[in-house]
Design an enzyme around this catalytic site. Structure first.
Site, PDB file in Angstrom:
ATOM      1  N   LEU A 173       6.281 -19.547   9.486  1.00  0.00           N
ATOM      2  CA  LEU A 173       5.886 -20.042  11.176  1.00  0.00           C
ATOM      3  C   LEU A 173       6.906 -18.832  11.640  1.00  0.00           C
ATOM      4  O   LEU A 173       6.640 -18.868  12.519  1.00  0.00           O
ATOM      5  CB  LEU A 173       6.541 -21.137  11.298  1.00  0.00           C
ATOM      6  CG  LEU A 173       6.161 -22.401  10.366  1.00  0.00           C
ATOM      7  CD1 LEU A 173       7.062 -23.736  10.505  1.00  0.00           C
ATOM      8  CD2 LEU A 173       4.320 -22.655  11.591  1.00  0.00           C
ATOM      9  N   GLN A 174       7.835 -18.320  10.983  1.00  0.00           N
ATOM     10  CA  GLN A 174       8.634 -17.303  11.633  1.00  0.00           C
ATOM     11  C   GLN A 174       7.943 -15.939  12.287  1.00  0.00           C
ATOM     12  O   GLN A 174       8.510 -15.166  12.885  1.00  0.00           O
ATOM     13  CB  GLN A 174      10.322 -17.181  11.049  1.00  0.00           C
ATOM     14  CG  GLN A 174      10.600 -18.256  10.657  1.00  0.00           C
ATOM     15  CD  GLN A 174      11.778 -18.205   9.451  1.00  0.00           C
ATOM     16  OE1 GLN A 174      12.823 -18.140   9.303  1.00  0.00           O
ATOM     17  NE2 GLN A 174      11.337 -18.421   8.082  1.00  0.00           N
ATOM     18  N   ARG A 175       7.036 -15.890  11.498  1.00  0.00           N
ATOM     19  CA  ARG A 175       6.235 -14.665  11.167  1.00  0.00           C
ATOM     20  C   ARG A 175       5.354 -14.414  12.117  1.00  0.00           C
ATOM     21  O   ARG A 175       4.005 -13.596  12.453  1.00  0.00           O
ATOM     22  CB  ARG A 175       5.844 -13.950  10.414  1.00  0.00           C
ATOM     23  CG  ARG A 175       6.888 -13.656   9.590  1.00  0.00           C
ATOM     24  CD  ARG A 175       7.181 -12.127   9.251  1.00  0.00           C
ATOM     25  NE  ARG A 175       5.643 -12.182   8.055  1.00  0.00           N
ATOM     26  CZ  ARG A 175       5.309 -12.157   6.249  1.00  0.00           C
ATOM     27  NH1 ARG A 175       6.565 -11.695   6.278  1.00  0.00           N
ATOM     28  NH2 ARG A 175       4.167 -11.202   6.599  1.00  0.00           N
TER      29      ARG A 175
ATOM     30  N   ASP B 112      13.348  -9.881  10.678  1.00  0.00           N
ATOM     31  CA  ASP B 112      14.747  -9.257  10.240  1.00  0.00           C
ATOM     32  C   ASP B 112      15.726  -8.311  10.260  1.00  0.00           C
ATOM     33  O   ASP B 112      16.800  -8.427  10.919  1.00  0.00           O
ATOM     34  CB  ASP B 112      14.545  -8.714   8.222  1.00  0.00           C
ATOM     35  CG  ASP B 112      13.130  -8.864   7.856  1.00  0.00           C
ATOM     36  OD1 ASP B 112      13.336 -10.772   7.876  1.00  0.00           O
ATOM     37  OD2 ASP B 112      12.854  -8.539   6.714  1.00  0.00           O
TER      38      ASP B 112
ATOM     39  N   MET C 164      14.324 -16.691   7.142  1.00  0.00           N
ATOM     40  CA  MET C 164      13.971 -15.696   6.144  1.00  0.00           C
ATOM     41  C   MET C 164      15.150 -14.369   6.649  1.00  0.00           C
ATOM     42  O   MET C 164      16.316 -14.689   7.269  1.00  0.00           O
ATOM     43  CB  MET C 164      12.329 -15.279   6.841  1.00  0.00           C
ATOM     44  CG  MET C 164      11.362 -15.743   5.877  1.00  0.00           C
ATOM     45  SD  MET C 164       9.597 -15.034   6.676  1.00  0.00           S
ATOM     46  CE  MET C 164       8.850 -15.627   5.147  1.00  0.00           C
TER      47      MET C 164
ATOM     48  N   ARG D 121      21.696 -37.344   8.291  1.00  0.00           N
ATOM     49  CA  ARG D 121      21.557 -37.000   7.192  1.00  0.00           C
ATOM     50  C   ARG D 121      22.437 -35.532   7.059  1.00  0.00           C
ATOM     51  O   ARG D 121      22.171 -35.022   8.915  1.00  0.00           O
ATOM     52  CB  ARG D 121      19.878 -36.944   7.037  1.00  0.00           C
ATOM     53  CG  ARG D 121      19.508 -37.819   6.267  1.00  0.00           C
ATOM     54  CD  ARG D 121      18.025 -38.192   6.445  1.00  0.00           C
ATOM     55  NE  ARG D 121      17.424 -39.147   5.961  1.00  0.00           N
ATOM     56  CZ  ARG D 121      16.467 -39.448   5.873  1.00  0.00           C
ATOM     57  NH1 ARG D 121      15.327 -39.127   7.026  1.00  0.00           N
ATOM     58  NH2 ARG D 121      15.696 -40.330   5.364  1.00  0.00           N
TER      59      ARG D 121
ATOM     60  N   GLY E 141       1.048  -0.798   0.303  1.00  0.00           N
ATOM     61  CA  GLY E 141      -0.055   0.294   0.164  1.00  0.00           C
ATOM     62  C   GLY E 141       0.609   1.452   0.281  1.00  0.00           C
ATOM     63  O   GLY E 141       0.210   2.680   0.337  1.00  0.00           O
TER      64      GLY E 141
ATOM     65  N   GLY F 253      10.558  -0.385   4.373  1.00  0.00           N
ATOM     66  CA  GLY F 253       9.548   0.125   4.205  1.00  0.00           C
ATOM     67  C   GLY F 253       8.668   0.717   4.485  1.00  0.00           C
ATOM     68  O   GLY F 253       8.587   2.245   3.633  1.00  0.00           O
TER      69      GLY F 253
HETATM   70  O1  F6P Z   1      10.396  -8.407   6.451  1.00  0.00           O
HETATM   71  C1  F6P Z   1       9.575  -9.913   6.732  1.00  0.00           C
HETATM   72  C2  F6P Z   1       9.566 -10.923   5.741  1.00  0.00           C
HETATM   73  O2  F6P Z   1       9.563 -11.857   6.376  1.00  0.00           O
HETATM   74  C3  F6P Z   1      11.157 -11.227   5.087  1.00  0.00           C
HETATM   75  O3  F6P Z   1      11.871 -11.674   6.142  1.00  0.00           O
HETATM   76  C4  F6P Z   1      10.250 -12.482   3.982  1.00  0.00           C
HETATM   77  O4  F6P Z   1      11.672 -12.097   3.162  1.00  0.00           O
HETATM   78  C5  F6P Z   1       9.027 -11.153   3.373  1.00  0.00           C
HETATM   79  O5  F6P Z   1       9.164 -10.575   4.976  1.00  0.00           O
HETATM   80  C6  F6P Z   1       8.440 -12.174   3.271  1.00  0.00           C
HETATM   81  O6  F6P Z   1       7.589 -12.109   2.397  1.00  0.00           O
HETATM   82  P1  F6P Z   1       6.548 -12.196   2.448  1.00  0.00           P
HETATM   83  O7  F6P Z   1       4.844 -12.536   3.446  1.00  0.00           O
HETATM   84  O8  F6P Z   1       4.981 -10.889   1.553  1.00  0.00           O
HETATM   85  O9  F6P Z   1       6.383 -13.041   1.048  1.00  0.00           O
END
Ligand code: F6P
Length: 364
Positions: free
Chosen positions: A289-291, A143, A185, A178, A79, A120
């Site tokens: 999963l990290q978010r 990040d 990310m 293995r 946006g 951003g």
């Molecule tokens: O900036 C946070 C982030 O999770 C990055 O680590 C990753 O590259 C990007 O956003 C993924 O974005 P989207 O949710 O649009 O796939």
């Protein structure tokens, strides 16, 4: 004449979500009454600011959301008012929608806008400030790549996910002898791989800041074999690349501020390891999963402190500033300073030196 008192605050969450956003919204909204302010929640990041979508936030709206992942306001990384894609005759054209933003800001009677987001969002906030809006920033991103703050909220929660995933992968990698390659990310910064990899006991960590040598990776795996360790864990950042090679991309989306979608390096690393060492490999991509999910206790506290500090900044009319962690204190820096450089992992960072001292290879 005394400067106008800040009475009405708009708040939005921009860019990719992360754990702790709701804790910040709560940290802003709960103290608002004490400052004699009310809070308007703008929906879906800057999209809602352009399109005029918002809802009033009261105490009851933010009660019970401290531990909740995501954002009750919604978010978007598409946006940007200065880079607004419009479809015309089957083609995407980019327009400037800042006048719509100004109209909504005035119609909503806002005295200031608290923008919670990463690089951003801070770039857009800086530009909105130049257009005359009173903006205050709060640094969010898993990040951890904003240079003006020691830490962004959300990072600790992402690191926790990576570390616990590596713990689990450790046992299965060991049982089957293995090599497991885990992709994390972080975009152009290696903080998640570095911190998550270290916390989860990775043997090899590959980060974007240090292009790696294939030979060094094979060497490390071979050395571990000789020591009787028939498995290895490789933690690779999505932006990592081999010496002389390019980053691996999943695709492009020109509607985003940064059109590049990173991803796929783990498959390349696993394939090369298998072909060159003869070891069986598997890939795990941790992705979103990290978010997702609940913030760690550390992030809950940090986010609450950021929120409460942002409203304090608003009450003091400290516009164009971003809350920033400096040591153990939250201070404020100019948003322009916050977006001047990305914070990248340096080779002489203490954490990198310590990682090397305990035998972790960076593929160099
Ligand atoms: O900036 C946070 C982030 O999770 C990055 O680590 C990753 O590259 C990007 O956003 C993924 O974005 P989207 O949710 O649009 O796939």
């Amino acid at each position: 004449m005394a400067p106008k008192k800040v009475r009405r605050i708009g708040i939005l969450t921009g860019g990719g979500d992360c754990p702790g956003l709701n804790a910040v919204i709560r940290g802003v909204t709960k103290p608002a009454q004490d400052y004699g302010m009310n809070v308007l929640g703008i929906l879906d990041g800057f999209e809602g600011l352009v399109e005029g979508r918002a809802k009033e936030l009261k105490n009851s709206d933010v009660s019970g959301i401290l531990a909740q992942g995501g954002t009750i306001l919604g978010s978007s990384n598409k946006g940007d008012p200065f880079h607004w894609p419009v479809e015309k005759n089957g083609k995407i054209e980019i327009e400037n929608r800042v006048e719509a933003v100004k109209r909504n800001y005035e119609a909503w009677n806002l005295d200031t806008l608290i923008a919670i987001g990463g690089d951003g969002t801070m770039h857009i906030s800086k530009e909105l400030g130049e257009e005359g809006l009173n903006v205050i920033g709060v640094p969010k991103t898993i990040d951890n790549d904003l240079s003006a703050t020691d830490l962004t909220f959300g990072h600790d929660s992402a690191v926790y996910v990576v570390a616990t995933a590596l713990d689990r992968l450790h046992t299965t990698a060991s049982s089957h002898h293995r090599i497991i390659v885990v992709e994390v990310m972080g975009r152009y910064a290696g903080w998640i791989a570095l911190h998550g990899g270290m916390a989860g006991g990775a043997d090899i960590i590959l980060i974007p800041e240090t292009p790696f040598s294939w030979e060094k990776i094979y060497e490390k795996i071979h050395k571990r074999e000789l020591m009787g360790k028939k498995f290895s864990l490789v933690c690779v950042a999505e932006g990592a690349k081999a010496l002389g090679e390019n980053m691996v991309l999943k695709g492009k989306d020109i509607k985003r501020t940064d059109p590049r979608r990173l991803g796929g390096i783990a498959e390349v690393v696993a394939r090369n390891i298998e072909e060159n060492t003869g070891k069986e490999t598997r890939v795990t991509v941790l992705g979103h999963l990290q978010r997702g999910g609940s913030p760690t206790p550390f992030d809950r506290i940090l986010s609450t402190k950021y929120g409460a500090y942002a409203i304090e900044l608003a009450s003091k009319r400290k516009f164009g500033r971003m809350a920033a962690l400096k040591g153990s204190e939250i201070k404020h820096v100019s948003i322009s300073e916050a977006v001047a450089n990305l914070k990248l992992v340096q080779e002489n960072t203490q954490t990198v030196k310590v990682a090397k001292s305990v035998g972790i290879s960076f593929g160099i």
